[in-house]
Design an enzyme around this catalytic site. Structure first.
Site, PDB file in Angstrom:
ATOM      1  N   TYR A  99      -3.013   4.466   6.522  1.00 29.47           N
ATOM      2  CA  TYR A  99      -3.304   3.657   7.706  1.00 29.47           C
ATOM      3  C   TYR A  99      -4.456   4.272   8.496  1.00 29.47           C
ATOM      4  CZ  TYR A  99       1.080   1.021   7.194  1.00 29.47           C
ATOM      5  OH  TYR A  99       2.090   0.212   6.737  1.00 29.47           O
TER       6      TYR A  99
ATOM      7  N   LYS B 288       0.840  -1.183   0.000  1.00 25.55           N
ATOM      8  CA  LYS B 288       0.000   0.000   0.000  1.00 25.55           C
ATOM      9  C   LYS B 288       0.884   1.246   0.000  1.00 25.55           C
ATOM     10  CE  LYS B 288      -0.156  -0.996   4.810  1.00 25.55           C
ATOM     11  NZ  LYS B 288       0.874  -1.984   4.519  1.00 25.55           N
TER      12      LYS B 288
END
Length: 379
Positions: free
Chosen positions: A189, A104
């Site tokens: 996140y 990611k």
């Protein structure tokens, strides 16, 4: 089975990119992943490639120019590349019938994410985004608690995630247009946690960027603060920074209680939680574990058993759409509506659940070859 059927019990991987995260976390994780085999390495640094290959006794070593040859010898790739290269290497892998586990953020733009999803669909391969916390016990327990009603009606998510990024690190040398900066690296996140804890998708966002003038931040911002509105008049706020002391925490505040996780997002230490209800506080620690091995075990199981992974490409796409809205808001200094995101009714769109928890013991930090940690304090 998928078009690329696998008759053996292990999935053969090529790890693409040999930066710090690949060397300290991804490569050692294969020792804890019985259904996954580290078979090949791909890197643009020939000296690093040779030395790391020798360390892991690997014969199949490839330059980026030889990526196509690497794809012909493996079942899956783990992409640990700079963000702006994710689309190209994922699409090429899918076209070769190779499954893709991608770090990611999924990509830099939502268009790139869509291209990756479509390539995987057309070529009948699995695509998973490496949200390691979707398989981690402490994080999944937070999700269970959020759903249980013990905190009452969930109202506020608040998070801070920062580190002092070293000068010259790719996170500050690559411009925002290439996926550099704290929102792509750390903000995802916070975005992802707010979405799975609230179990819904934000509808609008307001963001502010700040920069202290440090020469490290000529191409990217020093820090960004964000407010996201969720259905039910709930708010999520976070600040992510490349120029502040290390912190990685969040609070989830309901009408009856508070959950605090600190640290919340780390892979190199234990995850700690505090739950406060009725003026009583309980603390729980979830020991450090190999979160990357859990990812490999889970993704390989999805390949071998022909199951759709969670988190899929749709999860990565949702976060990148929100990142795009954040930067638009910061640029225009206005609240920005977020395009409609895939809901749970969309095929392949699921939320993480306790059933996904996979435990693998932590490993010792290995020696790193020609790669530096992102944090200036850890260098």
């Amino acid at each position: 089975m998928t078009r690329r059927g696998i008759s053996r019990s292990k999935v053969r991987y090529a790890v693409v990119g040999l930066g710090h995260i690949a060397q300290v976390a991804v490569l050692p994780a294969f020792r804890n992943s019985a259904n996954s085999e580290l078979f090949a390495l791909v890197s643009g640094n020939s000296d690093k490639l040779e030395k790391v290959g020798k360390k892991y006794a690997l014969e199949h070593l490839y330059s980026y120019e030889d990526y196509s040859r690497a794809l012909s010898n493996v079942d899956a790739v783990y992409l640990a590349l700079p963000n702006h290269l994710h689309r190209e290497y994922a699409v090429r892998a899918a076209a070769a019938g190779v499954h893709v586990l991608c770090e990611k953020p999924m990509a830099v733009t939502s268009e790139e994410c869509q291209a990756m999803i479509e390539a995987a669909r057309q070529n009948h391969v699995k695509l998973m985004i490496a949200y390691r916390l979707h398989l981690e016990a402490g994080n999944l327990e937070a999700i269970r608690l959020a759903r249980s009603g013990k905190l009452g009606e969930l109202r506020v998510f608040a998070s801070e995630f920062s580190q002092q990024v070293a000068e010259g690190n790719v996170r500050v040398t690559e411009p925002i247009a290439h996926g550099g900066g704290p929102v792509y690296d750390m903000g995802v996140y916070c975005i992802n946690a707010s979405r799975y804890l609230f179990r819904s998708e934000p509808t609008e966002v307001f963001a502010v960027i700040a920069n202290n003038g440090d020469k490290r931040f000529e191409r990217v911002e020093e820090m960004t603060s964000v407010v996201m509105r969720f259905p039910g008049e709930r708010l999520a706020t976070f600040t992510c920074s490349f120029g502040a002391a290390d912190i990685a925490r969040y609070s989830l505040i309901g009408t009856k209680g508070v959950l605090r996780s600190d640290p919340a997002y780390e892979y190199a230490m234990a995850i700690k939680q505090q739950i406060t209800r009725d003026d009583k506080t309980k603390t729980r620690t979830f020991p450090k574990r190999d979160q990357f091995a859990a990812e490999l075990v889970y993704f390989s199981d999805c390949i071998l058993k022909d199951k759709e992974p969670e988190p899929s490409g749709l999860e990565g796409l949702a976060d990148v759409k929100i990142v795009e809205a954040i930067y638009e808001s910061a640029r225009t200094r206005r609240v920005v509506r977020i395009p409609e995101l895939p809901g749970p009714e969309v095929p392949g769109k699921k939320h993480p659940t306790l059933s996904q928890e996979i435990h693998r013991p932590a490993h010792r930090k290995p020696e790193v070859i020609h790669a530096k940690p992102p944090s200036r304090d850890a260098a």
